[in-house]
Design an enzyme around this catalytic site. Structure first.
Site, mmCIF file in Angstrom:
data_model
loop_
_atom_site.group_PDB
_atom_site.id
_atom_site.type_symbol
_atom_site.label_atom_id
_atom_site.label_comp_id
_atom_site.label_asym_id
_atom_site.label_seq_id
_atom_site.Cartn_x
_atom_site.Cartn_y
_atom_site.Cartn_z
ATOM 1 C CB VAL A 12 -0.962 0.299 0.971
ATOM 2 C CG1 VAL A 12 -1.717 -0.534 1.437
ATOM 3 C CG2 VAL A 12 -0.157 -0.242 2.422
ATOM 4 C CG ASN A 32 7.120 -5.403 -4.742
ATOM 5 O OD1 ASN A 32 6.749 -4.829 -3.745
ATOM 6 N ND2 ASN A 32 6.132 -7.349 -4.565
ATOM 7 C CB VAL A 74 10.653 -3.829 1.871
ATOM 8 C CG1 VAL A 74 10.983 -3.729 0.595
ATOM 9 C CG2 VAL A 74 12.031 -3.839 2.278
ATOM 10 C CG ASN A 102 6.820 3.727 10.632
ATOM 11 O OD1 ASN A 102 7.545 4.332 10.650
ATOM 12 N ND2 ASN A 102 5.719 3.162 11.258
ATOM 13 C CB SER A 128 3.434 10.655 9.260
ATOM 14 O OG SER A 128 2.265 10.455 9.777
ATOM 15 N N GLY A 129 1.392 9.298 7.705
ATOM 16 C CA GLY A 129 -0.066 10.368 6.159
ATOM 17 C C GLY A 129 -0.938 8.680 6.503
ATOM 18 C CE LYS A 183 5.746 8.288 11.194
ATOM 19 N NZ LYS A 183 5.784 6.854 10.793
ATOM 20 C CG HIS A 186 4.253 12.113 13.847
ATOM 21 N ND1 HIS A 186 3.749 10.896 13.974
ATOM 22 C CD2 HIS A 186 4.031 12.991 13.381
ATOM 23 C CE1 HIS A 186 2.717 11.525 13.275
ATOM 24 N NE2 HIS A 186 2.496 12.278 12.632
ATOM 25 C CG ASN A 187 4.464 7.110 14.493
ATOM 26 O OD1 ASN A 187 4.399 7.989 13.772
ATOM 27 N ND2 ASN A 187 4.697 5.584 13.816
ATOM 28 C CD GLU A 190 -0.093 8.657 15.381
ATOM 29 O OE1 GLU A 190 0.570 8.678 14.880
ATOM 30 O OE2 GLU A 190 -0.147 6.661 14.673
ATOM 31 C CE LYS A 261 0.999 -1.499 11.672
ATOM 32 N NZ LYS A 261 1.363 -1.116 10.656
ATOM 33 N NE ARG A 447 19.655 6.938 44.255
ATOM 34 C CZ ARG A 447 21.126 7.580 44.683
ATOM 35 N NH1 ARG A 447 20.978 9.207 45.457
ATOM 36 N NH2 ARG A 447 22.094 7.198 43.475
ATOM 37 C CG HIS A 453 23.795 5.189 46.979
ATOM 38 N ND1 HIS A 453 24.372 4.977 46.832
ATOM 39 C CD2 HIS A 453 22.458 3.931 46.896
ATOM 40 C CE1 HIS A 453 23.609 3.646 46.066
ATOM 41 N NE2 HIS A 453 22.902 3.825 46.934
#
Ligand code: NDP
Length: 477
Positions: A12, A32, A74, A102, A128-129, A183, A186-187, A190, A261, A447, A453
């Site tokens: 796509v 392809n 791909v 991605n 993106s889009g 990117k 961006h996600n 989103e 994803k 701590r 520490h």
């Protein structure tokens, strides 16, 4: 014929990107792994422009004018490496491989380094889009060398989305993995936007007592104001949609388990590595994860909650107004966090990313496109080295005006037992940043107590340790 650009990977995204190039007057070589897709593309859309169908990698490379520009669309991960292994030996110094998938920015850095040794330019470009964006104009976030952008920039500017003022939604983000990093963030933003919208919906439904169709109308109204954005617009569409089979609101027949994803998760993982608090984005990722634990949720359904009291008509109206303010204030915070992460990545990897330019190219084509991004750009135009979006006078005063409503919404949510991790994390971030003193001082004391520490003092330079097990005197560490 020699093609100005080639696209390999014609699912796509690749197919629509190739058509976009062709529709803009470029001759496009298409390829392809499975040649059937190549022929299908030319058969179905060949009339849209000039395509050169190539069955083999060799024919594909031969069809391109030099220096070659070869877009790889791909499946991200190993398939991208496989395609690079196949094509790189066929290319010559100066040629460009553009990865529009991605990819994780660390992979992009590695690939760029390896290909640079062969004299090839590797451009990791975030796109993106979705498939519509690929066809009609996406927001494009290319990294890679400045020379490669000189050659590619004009073409990308032509096929990209245009903001309302006509500016193309593409810029050279920075070297090597900078584009894929941006990117990724961006996600992440989103995810946060979607979570905040989800919480607003849930509050309007469970606290205000509105039906999905009514909530759709509220979102439509919001979309005419400062929340004007693609995500608010599609939220109204989804909420007003009625399931044909049952006649019920569509949102009520969909299983309430959100999938992902991975780019939101990467944003949080990298933020942890960089030490950047992206609590709003993290809550959004965790909220999706929680929703997917069906067994755990089933086992927890009997747990006690508060007695819910529905609001009256007039109260519901006023409540909806407050939710708009809470949503807007929380949105400012999640963008603040996202831009902080980009600034930190830029610093860590020496990318010199222009944050104003990033907000500018997100104004069109991408999923988080919104009127709001014009304001972010204005903030960086006013002051390029803004320490945080919250330091911008306009945003600070908008939050100041919204904060009472924001707090009241969280009170209502808590009393009624409606989970609002996004709104709550945003407010906690805001309150923590503006706090005079944080309990971190106590943390340092603990701590030092259990692990020696050491701590720093407010009144003197140096590192100190208290002899907790002894006479509790203080020593220089
Ligand atoms: P897919 O991610 O489903 O990938 C399918 C394509 O990859 C096919 O062309 C397939 O070829 C090819 N492919 C898979 N494995 C190999 C391999 N080992 N060697 C050669 N080719 C291989 O396609 P999409 O169009 O959905 O996405 C393409 C890229 O764009 C992905 O990286 C995706 O993350 C990214 N992206 C997708 C968006 C979307 O909305 N879908 C939005 C933004 C980015 P074959 O036909 O031979 O199987």
């Amino acid at each position: 014929t020699s093609a100005q650009i080639g696209v390999t990977g014609l699912a796509v995204m690749g197919r629509n990107l190739a058509r976009n190039f062709a529709r803009n007057g470029y001759t496009v070589a298409v390829h392809n792994r499975t040649a059937a897709r190549t022929h299908a593309l030319v058969k179905e859309f060949g009339h849209e422009g000039e395509f050169v169908a190539a069955e083999t990698a060799k024919d594909f490379v031969a069809a391109l004018e030099r220096p070659r520009r070869l877009v790889v669309m791909v499946k991200a991960g190993e398939p991208t490496d496989a395609v690079i292994r196949e094509f790189a030996p066929l290319l010559e110094p100066g040629d460009m491989i553009i990865d529009g998938g991605n990819a994780h920015f660390a992979d992009t850095r590695r690939r760029e380094r390896e290909l640079r040794e062969q004299g090839l330019h590797f451009v990791g470009a975030g796109i993106s889009g979705g498939e519509e964006g690929a066809l009609h104009g996406p927001s494009i976030m290319p990294g890679g060398s400045p020379e490669s952008y000189e050659s590619l920039g004009p073409m990308l500017e032509k096929i990209s989305a245009k903001a309302a003022d006509g500016a193309p939604c593409v810029t050279h983000v920075g070297p090597d993995g900078a584009g894929h990093f941006v990117k990724m963030v961006h996600n992440g933003i989103e995810y946060a936007d979607m979570q905040l919208i989800g919480e607003a919906y849930q509050l309007l439904r469970d606290v205000a007592g509105y039906e999905p169709a009514q909530i759709a109308d509220i979102f439509r109204t919001w979309n005419t104001g400062r929340l004007d954005s693609y995500l608010i617009e599609i939220t109204a569409e989804v909420l007003s949609h009625v399931d044909a089979a049952t006649g019920r609101p569509f949102v009520d027949v969909v299983v309430d388990q959100a999938e992902q994803k991975g780019t939101g998760r990467w944003t949080v993982q990298i933020a942890l590595d960089l030490g950047v608090p992206v609590s709003g984005i993290a809550e959004a990722v965790f909220a999706r994860s929680l929703s997917g634990h069906a067994g755990l949720r089933e086992a927890s359904r009997g747990l006690a909650g508060p007695k819910a009291a529905a609001l009256g008509e007039a109260e519901a109206q006023a409540f909806a107004d407050r939710v708009e303010q809470a949503l807007y204030a929380s949105k400012i915070v999640s963008y603040t966090q996202g831009f902080h992460e980009i600034a930190a990545g830029s610093e860590e990897y020496g990318w010199d990313i222009d944050l104003g330019a990033v907000s500018s190219i997100w104004r069109g084509g991408c999923i988080i496109r919104a009127a709001f991004l014009d304001r972010i750009r204005a903030a960086y135009d006013t002051r390029a080295d803004l320490p945080s979006l919250l330091s911008d006078a306009t945003f600070a005063s908008e939050i100041a005006a919204a904060q009472d409503a924001w707090r009241e919404v969280l009170v209502s949510a808590t009393l009624q037992g409606v989970p609002t991790p996004g709104f709550a994390a945003a407010l906690a971030y805001y309150d923590a940043l503006r706090a005079e003193r944080l309990p971190a001082a106590l943390t340092q004391g603990q701590r030092d107590f259990f692990g020696a520490h050491t701590y720093r003092r407010v009144d003197r330079e140096g590192a100190f340790h208290t002899l907790w097990g002894g006479d509790r005197s203080e020593v220089d560490a």
